[in-house]
Design an enzyme around this catalytic site. Structure first.
Site, PDB file in Angstrom:
ATOM      1  N   ASP A   1       0.839  -1.201   0.000  1.00 62.17           N
ATOM      2  CA  ASP A   1       0.000   0.000   0.000  1.00 62.17           C
ATOM      3  C   ASP A   1       0.870   1.245   0.000  1.00 62.17           C
ATOM      4  O   ASP A   1       2.051   1.195   0.346  1.00 62.17           O
ATOM      5  CB  ASP A   1      -0.946   0.015   1.216  1.00 62.17           C
TER       6      ASP A   1
ATOM      7  N   GLU B   1      -0.111  -0.747   5.913  1.00 65.45           N
ATOM      8  CA  GLU B   1       0.943  -0.199   6.777  1.00 65.45           C
ATOM      9  C   GLU B   1       0.813   1.304   6.917  1.00 65.45           C
ATOM     10  O   GLU B   1       0.989   1.873   7.993  1.00 65.45           O
ATOM     11  CB  GLU B   1       2.329  -0.545   6.201  1.00 65.45           C
TER      12      GLU B   1
HETATM   13  N1  BES Z   1       8.795   3.422   5.135  1.00 60.21           N
HETATM   14  C1  BES Z   1       8.175   4.161   6.172  1.00 60.21           C
HETATM   15  C2  BES Z   1       8.999   4.182   7.456  1.00 60.21           C
HETATM   16  C3  BES Z   1      10.181   5.089   7.377  1.00 60.21           C
HETATM   17  C4  BES Z   1       9.985   6.435   7.229  1.00 60.21           C
HETATM   18  C5  BES Z   1      11.429   4.597   7.482  1.00 60.21           C
HETATM   19  C6  BES Z   1      11.069   7.293   7.173  1.00 60.21           C
HETATM   20  C7  BES Z   1      12.504   5.436   7.411  1.00 60.21           C
HETATM   21  C8  BES Z   1      12.327   6.787   7.266  1.00 60.21           C
HETATM   22  C9  BES Z   1       6.819   3.549   6.494  1.00 60.21           C
HETATM   23  O1  BES Z   1       6.151   3.068   5.385  1.00 60.21           O
HETATM   24  C10 BES Z   1       5.962   4.620   7.091  1.00 60.21           C
HETATM   25  O2  BES Z   1       5.804   5.656   6.525  1.00 60.21           O
HETATM   26  N2  BES Z   1       5.410   4.357   8.236  1.00 60.21           N
HETATM   27  C11 BES Z   1       4.457   5.207   8.848  1.00 60.21           C
HETATM   28  C12 BES Z   1       3.769   4.403   9.901  1.00 60.21           C
HETATM   29  C13 BES Z   1       2.553   5.040  10.463  1.00 60.21           C
HETATM   30  C14 BES Z   1       1.500   5.329   9.429  1.00 60.21           C
HETATM   31  C15 BES Z   1       1.979   4.189  11.551  1.00 60.21           C
HETATM   32  C16 BES Z   1       5.149   6.409   9.442  1.00 60.21           C
HETATM   33  O3  BES Z   1       6.271   6.330   9.946  1.00 60.21           O
HETATM   34  O4  BES Z   1       4.549   7.482   9.374  1.00 60.21           O
HETATM   35 ZN    ZN Z   2       7.013   2.161   4.036  1.00 54.55          ZN
END
Ligand code: BES
Ligand code: ZN
Length: 454
Positions: A88, A153
């Site tokens: 997603d 996610e």
């Molecule tokens: N890939 C990201 C996590 C990430 C962000 C890793 C920046 C390294 C640097 C992941 O898909 C993400 O965006 N996660 C969300 C989770 C939330 C919606 C619970 C986030 O961190 O905002």
């Molecule tokens: Zn991600």
């Protein structure tokens, strides 16, 4: 043997890019119900990609968005790697700032521009293509592999937790591999050992029964627009320190060794300005940019609304106002507890004359992964071979909510092997993924499959 694999990967670059572009053309935005069919299409695409390389794959359809689970034949006396990723993507707004449509992948200067390029379709697809090389060449993969790919996610969905908690045997493994983070920069690959947690809140303020004439009634009743500003202004002080009582109580402080390790990466605020378009750094006093980014809890308004924001003037006292606020947490902080402290504080400072409702939308636990696992050694070596230089250790400010649950339920070390770049514009307009990182990522996974089996 590995030479054959590298030649295969070299010969099939165009095909690998073509397939990724197809994957990226599916607008699988998990948080917008109008895209539910696209979510299903992306799940099917993922499922077919597994079948095409001979894995037993199934689409699991719970109440939320589908999960895709696949596995190779599980031979005894072999290590098992579980790969996790998400198909997603985030919404695309503000759409007008995209230089080309987000779901029509464009390649320019060896960079693919599309939503999901780096986060996370491009990264997760590297694993599939690495495995494909072994399968197509008839080379035995020296480890058992399993895949669990989710579709919510980015929306804080629950399904992956429920599945993991109720199927620990199905997901049993010696290590979990997650490619959903970044390199340190274009020249320096990295392995991440800590992700931040999250407590995501919404504040709703309700005032008069309807929007009022601001001349007739302004100054005679509470204005929700003013109230939301007052509340927000009290959450942090002018030097970036969060004012919620107890907020910092359980923070795992950075020790000198870790501070020195951050320092050795020579992060420059010029890079911060370049990557963000900001004019200078700002954050909690007494900490460097990397310390704030990776090792300190933060609080940010993510969205704010009230009254009239169209063109020209409209003279009203708005009936309602609201805000979305994220708190990024560090190890030892408990998201539910932090959400409670937040709610209590906001309710306490809310003035009379309005109704203030605070909701905890979703959260995630921060994680630390061991840096001394055997799999970490294999990951470092694989990355060095795949990218051509030694990786450094980094932390990340983002969250991958399921990682903590994997650690708790599967009792296996997690390896955060990210192939994106900090300036890939994830969650922003013009998200991109560099082809070099795509190809080197595939190579890294191919090396990892070999090294992990030795
Ligand atoms: N890939 C990201 C996590 C990430 C962000 C890793 C920046 C390294 C640097 C992941 O898909 C993400 O965006 N996660 C969300 C989770 C939330 C919606 C619970 C986030 O961190 O905002
Ligand atoms: Zn991600």
């Amino acid at each position: 043997m590995i030479d054959k694999i590298l030649s295969y990967l070299d010969e099939n670059k165009d095909q690998h890019v073509k397939e990724l572009c197809e994957y990226l053309s599916i607008p699988s935005i998990s948080s917008i119900p109008a895209h539910d069919n696209d979510i299903i299409e992306a799940a099917r695409f993922t499922h077919k990609a597994f079948e095409a390389i001979g894995l037993a794959s199934e689409i699991i359809e719970p109440d939320g968005h589908p999960l895709v689970y696949a596995q190779s034949e599980q031979l005894p006396d072999r290590k098992t790697l579980l790969f996790y990723g998400h198909y997603d993507v985030q919404p695309v707004d503000p759409i007008e700032l995209w230089e080309s449509p987000p779901f029509e992948p464009r390649i320019e200067n060896e960079i693919i521009y599309a939503r999901g390029g780096s986060d996370d379709k491009g990264q997760l697809y590297t694993h599939i293509k690495a495995l494909e090389a072994y399968v197509k060449l008839g080379i035995e993969v020296p480890v058992n592999v399993k895949f669990i790919i989710e579709g919510e996610e980015e929306a804080g969905g629950e399904e992956i937790y429920k599945f993991t908690e109720s199927n620990p045997e199905k997901l049993a493994c010696d290590a979990v591999i997650v490619s959903d983070t970044s390199l340190y920069n274009e020249e320096t690959p990295a392995i991440c050992y800590s992700l931040k947690g999250l407590a995501y809140m919404q504040i709703d303020v309700k005032g008069p029964g309807m929007d009022l004439h601001s001349g007739s009634f302004g100054g005679t009743v509470q204005n929700p627009g003013n109230v939301i500003c007052e509340i927000i202004s009290r959450l942090k002080d002018g030097s970036g320190r969060v004012q919620i009582p107890g907020f910092y109580d359980s923070v795992l402080e950075l020790d000198d060794a870790e501070k020195a390790s951050f320092e050795s990466l020579n992060y420059s605020d010029a890079v911060l300005c370049k990557d963000t378009g900001a004019s200078g750094p700002f954050g909690e006093e007494g900490f460097t940019t990397l310390e704030r980014m990776w090792g300190r809890p933060t609080l940010d308004v993510n969205g704010l609304w009230s009254g009239y924001s169209g063109e020209g003037a409209k003279t009203i006292v708005p009936a309602t106002a609201g805000a979305k606020v994220s708190m990024r947490l560090v190890p030892n902080q408990n998201p539910e507890q932090i959400a409670e402290l937040f709610s209590k504080f906001v309710e306490e400072i809310a003035p009379e004359g309005v109704e203030v409702k605070v909701s905890y939308l979703h959260g995630a636990q921060a994680v630390m992964v061991p840096r001394d696992s055997e799999m970490m050694q294999s990951g470092m070596k694989a990355m060095e071979l795949g990218f051509g230089s030694k990786p450094v250790f980094i932390r990340e400010g983002g969250s991958i909510p399921i990682v903590g649950t994997f650690q708790d339920c599967l009792k296996a070390p997690v390896l955060l092997l990210g192939y994106g770049l900090p300036n890939d514009n994830i969650h922003s307009p013009n998200e991109k993924f560099h082809l070099r990182n795509y190809f080197d990522g595939i190579k890294t996974t191919a090396f990892l499959l070999k090294l992990a089996g030795e």
